[in-house]
Design an enzyme around this catalytic site. Structure first.
Site, PDB file in Angstrom:
ATOM      1  NE  ARG A   1       3.051  -7.550  10.727  1.00  0.00           N
ATOM      2  CZ  ARG A   1       2.318  -6.735   9.632  1.00  0.00           C
ATOM      3  NH1 ARG A   1       1.411  -7.272   9.049  1.00  0.00           N
ATOM      4  NH2 ARG A   1       2.790  -5.428   9.582  1.00  0.00           N
TER       5      ARG A   1
ATOM      6  CD  GLU B   1      -2.660  -0.582   2.759  1.00  0.00           C
ATOM      7  OE1 GLU B   1      -3.117   0.519   3.033  1.00  0.00           O
ATOM      8  OE2 GLU B   1      -2.778  -1.672   3.461  1.00  0.00           O
TER       9      GLU B   1
ATOM     10  CE  LYS C   1       2.680  -0.077   5.046  1.00  0.00           C
ATOM     11  NZ  LYS C   1       2.368   0.112   3.806  1.00  0.00           N
TER      12      LYS C   1
HETATM   13  P1  ATP Z   1       1.319  -2.241   8.324  1.00  0.00           P
HETATM   14  O1  ATP Z   1       0.573  -3.010   9.024  1.00  0.00           O
HETATM   15  O2  ATP Z   1       2.695  -1.710   8.714  1.00  0.00           O
HETATM   16  O3  ATP Z   1       0.494  -1.169   7.258  1.00  0.00           O
HETATM   17  P2  ATP Z   1       0.848  -3.600   5.741  1.00  0.00           P
HETATM   18  O4  ATP Z   1       0.940  -5.303   5.928  1.00  0.00           O
HETATM   19  O5  ATP Z   1      -0.380  -3.111   5.503  1.00  0.00           O
HETATM   20  O6  ATP Z   1       1.736  -3.014   6.973  1.00  0.00           O
HETATM   21  P3  ATP Z   1       1.602  -3.357   2.919  1.00  0.00           P
HETATM   22  O7  ATP Z   1       2.124  -2.236   2.567  1.00  0.00           O
HETATM   23  O8  ATP Z   1       0.157  -4.059   2.782  1.00  0.00           O
HETATM   24  O9  ATP Z   1       1.954  -3.336   4.439  1.00  0.00           O
HETATM   25  O10 ATP Z   1       2.519  -4.622   2.808  1.00  0.00           O
HETATM   26  C1  ATP Z   1       2.954  -5.133   1.679  1.00  0.00           C
HETATM   27  C2  ATP Z   1       3.238  -6.611   1.693  1.00  0.00           C
HETATM   28  O11 ATP Z   1       4.280  -6.682   2.834  1.00  0.00           O
HETATM   29  C3  ATP Z   1       2.075  -7.590   2.121  1.00  0.00           C
HETATM   30  O12 ATP Z   1       1.868  -8.637   1.596  1.00  0.00           O
HETATM   31  C4  ATP Z   1       2.400  -7.743   3.576  1.00  0.00           C
HETATM   32  O13 ATP Z   1       2.002  -9.195   4.130  1.00  0.00           O
HETATM   33  C5  ATP Z   1       3.876  -7.781   3.572  1.00  0.00           C
HETATM   34  N1  ATP Z   1       4.255  -7.293   5.025  1.00  0.00           N
HETATM   35  C6  ATP Z   1       4.169  -6.008   5.598  1.00  0.00           C
HETATM   36  N2  ATP Z   1       4.595  -6.152   6.960  1.00  0.00           N
HETATM   37  C7  ATP Z   1       5.312  -7.366   7.095  1.00  0.00           C
HETATM   38  C8  ATP Z   1       6.092  -7.899   8.153  1.00  0.00           C
HETATM   39  N3  ATP Z   1       6.457  -7.174   9.230  1.00  0.00           N
HETATM   40  N4  ATP Z   1       6.757  -9.293   7.802  1.00  0.00           N
HETATM   41  C9  ATP Z   1       6.426  -9.799   6.805  1.00  0.00           C
HETATM   42  N5  ATP Z   1       5.601  -9.144   5.683  1.00  0.00           N
HETATM   43  C10 ATP Z   1       5.186  -7.942   5.703  1.00  0.00           C
HETATM   44 MG    MG Z   2      -1.847  -4.051   3.901  1.00  0.00          MG
END
Ligand code: ATP
Ligand code: MG
Length: 555
Positions: free
Chosen positions: A266, A37, A276
């Site tokens: 994660r 995102e 984030k």
């Molecule tokens: P946040 O909760 O910090 O906003 P998010 O999961 O919404 O993180 P995205 O931009 O949607 O962030 O993440 C893109 C990809 O990275 C997704 O497939 C997500 O599953 C993966 N991802 C995000 N955070 C992690 C993490 N801590 N460990 C492994 N994969 C991750």
């Molecule tokens: Mg996400």
């Protein structure tokens, strides 16, 4: 590579699944995707997901798409789109074809929603947010049907069109899937598919005032692109039911080779946050200087700190893929970068806490050029020129008047040490100021010890580093500690109570003249001090400490 050499990578449940799907002929090749995102900079957790998605595709000669999951315009920004692309390429990966955007499928999503409405599988719901919550039930109690659940198909088509045309206010209604209000999976209790947002979108401007939810957009985006294995984190485990339900109820996508979702845990890193939202709070409240502050666990912060792409890929490989959530020891990340830098970083000398040292038996006007290896274990990296004279700088920590014990190997009065890449010296006396701080140390040197041991068999055990004073260049050193005091700051919603007030220490000292032209983000080993790189955002000679030479956390 010769034919009989194979890359042996540890297997994991995702690789097992891919092997099964290739062996059975379900897929001929694999396509994964990385779907960020664009609402923040990427962090070390994303790096794990990038290495998994792009790395797995590469290992199987498949492809990996980069798809911006840009369905929530309120929080998104084009600045993030740029930084995300840069970070992925810096990590050493490239996406297949053009960059994809969920927003470029908005027409398709709309058609899919109409198809569900036509099949009696979606309806426009006018419950307020509070009512929706009440009607949802609990884990123990089934939910109740919305009063709008049985609106006719024809009526729903009209209402949904009106939603699209901006005839309703934000929050007045949503489109929901008609699944099962008594499902034991809460997410299957008629999940929302579309909501109204009067926002300008960074790709589609004001074309739309309805935006699809993640659960709706993601599976359809995967199916449009022909993704075979859609890898996401464990919190989406229950939502897999929606993923499957939607694709199974859309004619175009209900095929045996449709995408499937697989979840992995994660990455959570000790003394850091991988949310984030929380990282943004740190930036917005000026706890750090920006998303790329070298203390941040963002990819851009790690890069500015001196981490290399290879070290982050190695770290991702070492933490592996599992279904168990855990907190990863930060020393694993540090040892990955230390191993990489030990092998490739040029050596140099820098004095972080300088004191003057005068060699009284050395000629007054002489400046002697000396040769020092760029890398002691790698002759091919050649030599560098350093200098020696009557006045040099050494580190305060390397001198004491009286050694504390007989294990002490540095300089003391009447004790000899070797100056790295130069001569053996012996301290004779020193000056100090009124507060007792040592200002200048006086020594003699043994001219017969350049590149060799003393001829009379004296044993000199200690080695200290130095910089010749007339050629030395002033430099600032930024020494970092953990950003948080707690190993698991995620426990606190308000991170400020856990912030380490001493996470940055600034020192002013000297470096060898060869470092005047040091390139930003290029790593050096400052002998005996650690790995450093020149800061990319500062004007003068400013060096960020990447990591020490040894793991000192547990000592
Ligand atoms: P946040 O909760 O910090 O906003 P998010 O999961 O919404 O993180 P995205 O931009 O949607 O962030 O993440 C893109 C990809 O990275 C997704 O497939 C997500 O599953 C993966 N991802 C995000 N955070 C992690 C993490 N801590 N460990 C492994 N994969 C991750
Ligand atoms: Mg996400």
């Amino acid at each position: 590579m010769s034919d009989n050499v194979q890359i042996i990578k540890p297997t994991n449940f995702i690789r097992n699944q891919i092997n099964t799907d290739l062996d059975s002929g379900l897929h001929n090749s694999i396509l994964t995707r990385f779907p960020p995102e664009p609402n923040g900079f990427l962090h070390i957790g994303h790096a794990k997901s990038i290495c998994l998605n792009f790395g797995t595709a590469k290992d199987y000669d498949g492809r990996c798409n980069l798809r911006f999951d840009d369905t929530n315009p309120a929080k998104e920004d084009i600045e993030y789109v740029h930084s995300i692309k840069q970070d992925i390429q810096w990590l050493g990966f490239d996406w297949s074809g053009e960059v994809k955007y969920s927003s470029s499928y908005f027409d398709k999503f709309y058609q899919c929603a109409e198809e569900l409405i036509s099949k009696g599988l979606a309806y426009v719901c006018f419950l307020s947010a509070v009512e929706t919550h009440e009607y949802r039930g609990t884990l123990k109690q089934p939910g109740q049907n919305s009063p709008n659940r049985d609106t006719s198909i024809e009526q729903n088509k009209i209402l949904f069109k009106k939603m699209k045309e901006g005839k309703f206010k934000e929050g007045e209604c949503v489109l929901r899937a008609k699944i099962d209000m008594s499902s034991s999976f809460m997410c299957m209790r008629d999940p929302t598919l579309y909501r109204i947002r009067f926002e300008t979108h960074h790709q589609t401007n004001n074309d739309w005032c309805i935006y699809p939810m993640y659960d709706f957009a993601h599976c359809i985006g995967d199916a449009i692109e022909g993704v075979t294995h859609s890898l996401c984190t464990l919190e989406f485990q229950d939502n897999r039911r929606i993923y499957d339900w939607l694709l199974e109820h859309l004619d175009e996508f209900n095929k045996t080779d449709r995408p499937h979702q697989y979840e992995f845990s994660r990455l959570n890193l000790e003394y850091a946050t991988t949310s984030k939202r929380k990282l943004k709070i740190l930036v917005d409240s000026n706890h750090v200087s920006g998303w790329n502050d070298p203390r941040m666990p963002t990819i851009s912060g790690l890069r500015r700190r001196g981490y290399t792409p290879a070290s982050i890929r190695d770290f991702s490989e070492r933490v592996g893929v599992s279904k168990v959530n855990s907190l990863t020891d930060v020393s694993i990340l540090e040892s990955s970068v230390r191993n990489d830098l030990n092998a490739m970083a040029p050596r140099s000398m820098a004095v972080v806490n300088p004191i003057k040292l005068v060699i009284e038996n050395y000629p007054n006007d002489k400046i002697e050029p000396l040769k020092a290896p760029v890398h002691p274990q790698n002759e091919a990296m050649g030599n560098r020129e350093i200098f020696f004279s009557r006045e040099i700088y050494i580190d305060k920590e390397d001198f004491t008047e009286v050694p504390p014990n007989n294990k002490y190997k540095r300089l003391a009065i009447n004790k000899e040490v070797r100056l790295r890449n130069a001569y053996v010296i012996k301290a004779t006396h020193f000056d100090s100021d009124n507060d007792g701080n040592i200002k200048t140390v006086y020594c003699t040197y043994d001219p017969d010890t350049l590149g060799k041991n003393p001829s009379d068999g004296r044993k000199v055990k200690g080695v200290i580093h130095f910089v010749e004073s007339s050629k030395a260049i002033s430099a600032e050193f930024r020494i970092y500690d953990r950003l948080f005091l707690e190993s698991n700051p995620a426990k606190f919603d308000d991170l400020s109570s856990s912030i380490n007030p001493n996470s940055l220490e600034i020192k002013n000292g000297f470096v060898e003249p060869s470092l005047a032209s040091a390139k930003a983000e290029k790593a050096y080993q400052f002998e005996r001090e650690g790995y450093f790189c020149r800061d990319s955002e500062s004007e003068g000679l400013v060096f960020n400490k990447t990591v020490g030479l040894r793991d000192t956390w547990n000592q």
